[in-house]
Write a protein that holds these residues in place. Structure first.
Motif, PDB file in Angstrom:
ATOM      1  N   VAL A 137       0.940  -1.002  -0.021  1.00 45.56           N
ATOM      2  CA  VAL A 137      -0.007  -0.021  -0.023  1.00 45.56           C
ATOM      3  C   VAL A 137       0.801   1.208   0.213  1.00 45.56           C
ATOM      4  O   VAL A 137       1.942   1.124   0.417  1.00 45.56           O
ATOM      5  CB  VAL A 137      -1.080  -0.005   1.195  1.00 45.56           C
ATOM      6  CG1 VAL A 137      -1.789  -1.103   1.239  1.00 45.56           C
ATOM      7  CG2 VAL A 137      -0.142   0.052   2.448  1.00 45.56           C
ATOM      8  N   PRO A 138       0.228   2.233  -0.440  1.00 41.88           N
ATOM      9  CA  PRO A 138       1.295   3.615  -0.678  1.00 41.88           C
ATOM     10  C   PRO A 138       1.713   4.068   0.641  1.00 41.88           C
ATOM     11  O   PRO A 138       0.642   4.079   1.781  1.00 41.88           O
ATOM     12  CB  PRO A 138       0.350   4.769  -1.386  1.00 41.88           C
ATOM     13  CG  PRO A 138      -0.559   3.677  -2.100  1.00 41.88           C
ATOM     14  CD  PRO A 138      -0.878   2.510  -1.415  1.00 41.88           C
ATOM     15  N   VAL A 139       2.608   4.637   0.834  1.00 44.62           N
ATOM     16  CA  VAL A 139       3.317   5.343   1.976  1.00 44.62           C
ATOM     17  C   VAL A 139       2.740   6.908   2.146  1.00 44.62           C
ATOM     18  O   VAL A 139       2.086   7.306   3.078  1.00 44.62           O
ATOM     19  CB  VAL A 139       4.708   5.403   2.427  1.00 44.62           C
ATOM     20  CG1 VAL A 139       5.140   6.311   3.368  1.00 44.62           C
ATOM     21  CG2 VAL A 139       5.103   3.830   2.619  1.00 44.62           C
ATOM     22  N   ARG A 140       2.769   7.466   0.896  1.00 42.60           N
ATOM     23  CA  ARG A 140       2.474   8.744   0.535  1.00 42.60           C
ATOM     24  C   ARG A 140       2.272   9.057  -0.867  1.00 42.60           C
ATOM     25  O   ARG A 140       2.580   8.609  -1.671  1.00 42.60           O
ATOM     26  CB  ARG A 140       3.528   9.707   1.263  1.00 42.60           C
ATOM     27  CG  ARG A 140       4.857   9.510   0.374  1.00 42.60           C
ATOM     28  CD  ARG A 140       5.988  10.492   1.037  1.00 42.60           C
ATOM     29  NE  ARG A 140       7.190  10.359   0.077  1.00 42.60           N
ATOM     30  CZ  ARG A 140       7.660  11.023  -0.872  1.00 42.60           C
ATOM     31  NH1 ARG A 140       6.910  11.669  -1.357  1.00 42.60           N
ATOM     32  NH2 ARG A 140       8.550  10.602  -1.219  1.00 42.60           N
ATOM     33  N   ILE A 141       1.839  10.305  -1.359  1.00 39.87           N
ATOM     34  CA  ILE A 141       1.863  10.898  -2.534  1.00 39.87           C
ATOM     35  C   ILE A 141       3.383  11.068  -2.767  1.00 39.87           C
ATOM     36  O   ILE A 141       4.020  12.010  -2.081  1.00 39.87           O
ATOM     37  CB  ILE A 141       1.063  11.856  -2.760  1.00 39.87           C
ATOM     38  CG1 ILE A 141       0.645  12.268  -4.295  1.00 39.87           C
ATOM     39  CG2 ILE A 141       1.253  13.154  -1.953  1.00 39.87           C
ATOM     40  CD1 ILE A 141      -0.457  13.011  -4.840  1.00 39.87           C
TER      41      ILE A 141
END
Length: 311
Positions: A137-141
């Motif tokens: 899953v993404p950590v951040r943009i």
């Protein structure tokens, strides 16, 4: 180095006609978390980011709604607004308390091409967590890239008015400069400008925990049925990994990781020839960049230029 009033990329706002389908893609497959919204708007966060949200989706004709950047203080927000207005930049709103989730203090204005931008500070952070090993899953943009039919002018506008610095340039012997990688902090780029036939979103990129998580995420999105446009591979400019997909509104979105952190005072921008295969993909694992691949990120014409979103 001149003090910057912008500290980081905060979030991207997109308008899409098929809101439910796009929201479900980002929450059920891409790995974002719905934190607020109603039938016509959705605010999506990354589990690993303190930002209240990193992607905003609104039901409307497809367009970039706005790109939001952070500032360190209300004083910096006020200074940015005053400086932009004195330079003749058209403000959409003056600095004020924000009514969007997380609140804060900020203002909106149009860039030189007509995109709506926001600068804000004092936005409430959300409780976030460390992303587990192998969790896809993404950590951040990570960054936002836009298309411009006049990228040289767009680059100059962001340098002059917002203090962005050039990190590297993609270049072609036949077409000249193809992409400018721009930074507002030590990360190689938080924003980039691509040469395109019209103003539009080129792609939005989301940072993963590491290469293991990035590769697992790439496989997860492939299994979801989303179309991979380009990847998986590793760029030269920025040294980051890439895997590009189309979301249900045909926006190009990227999983990435390992973006280069610069020693800014010692960094000298390079011009990287797109004809060199290692410029595009150091590993040689991705499908070859071609005109057909490039066209996918031209996207639809953005009809929202110099029209601020209602929210």
């Amino acid at each position: 180095m001149t003090r910057r009033l912008i500290t980081h990329l905060r979030y991207l706002g997109l308008a899409v006609p098929n809101l439910e389908e796009v929201r479900d893609f980002y929450t059920q497959h891409w790995g974002l978390v719905a934190v607020d919204g109603d039938d016509d708007i959705a605010y999506l966060a990354a589990a690993g980011s303190p930002e209240n949200y990193i992607l905003r989706l609104r039901r409307a004709e497809k367009r970039i709604d706005l790109i939001s950047f952070g500032a360190a203080s209300t004083t910096d927000v006020d200074e940015a607004a005053a400086t932009l207005e004195a330079a003749g930049v058209r403000l959409v709103t003056r600095p004020q308390k924000l009514g969007t989730p997380g609140g804060g203090y900020g203002f909106r204005f149009f860039d030189g091409d007509g995109r709506t931008l926001e600068i804000s500070s004092d936005v409430t952070t959300r409780e976030h967590r460390t992303i587990d090993e192998r969790e896809p899953v993404p950590v951040r943009i990570s960054h936002v890239v836009v298309n411009s039919p006049a990228p040289e002018a767009t680059r100059c506008w962001y340098e002059e008015h917002l203090g962005f610095a050039l990190s590297d340039t993609l270049w072609s012997k036949t077409m000249g400069d193809m992409m400018y990688f721009m930074r507002c902090n030590a990360l190689h780029h938080s924003f980039a400008i691509a040469r395109g036939p019209h103003a539009s979103l080129h792609h939005a990129s989301f940072e993963m925990r590491g290469i293991e998580e990035w590769m697992r995420g790439t496989g997860k999105i492939l299994r979801s049925g989303a179309r991979m446009v380009w990847g998986p591979g590793r760029h030269n400019a920025g040294d980051n990994t890439f895997a590009y997909f189309l979301d249900p509104a045909s926006n190009t979105v990227e999983y990435t990781t390992a973006l280069k952190v610069l020693e800014e005072d010692d960094w000298h921008p390079s011009k990287l020839d797109v004809a060199d295969i290692e410029t595009q993909d150091q590993w040689g694992t991705s499908n070859e960049m071609s005109e057909l691949v490039a066209r996918e990120s031209f996207n639809d014409v953005d009809h929202g230029l110099f029209v601020a979103p209602p929210v």
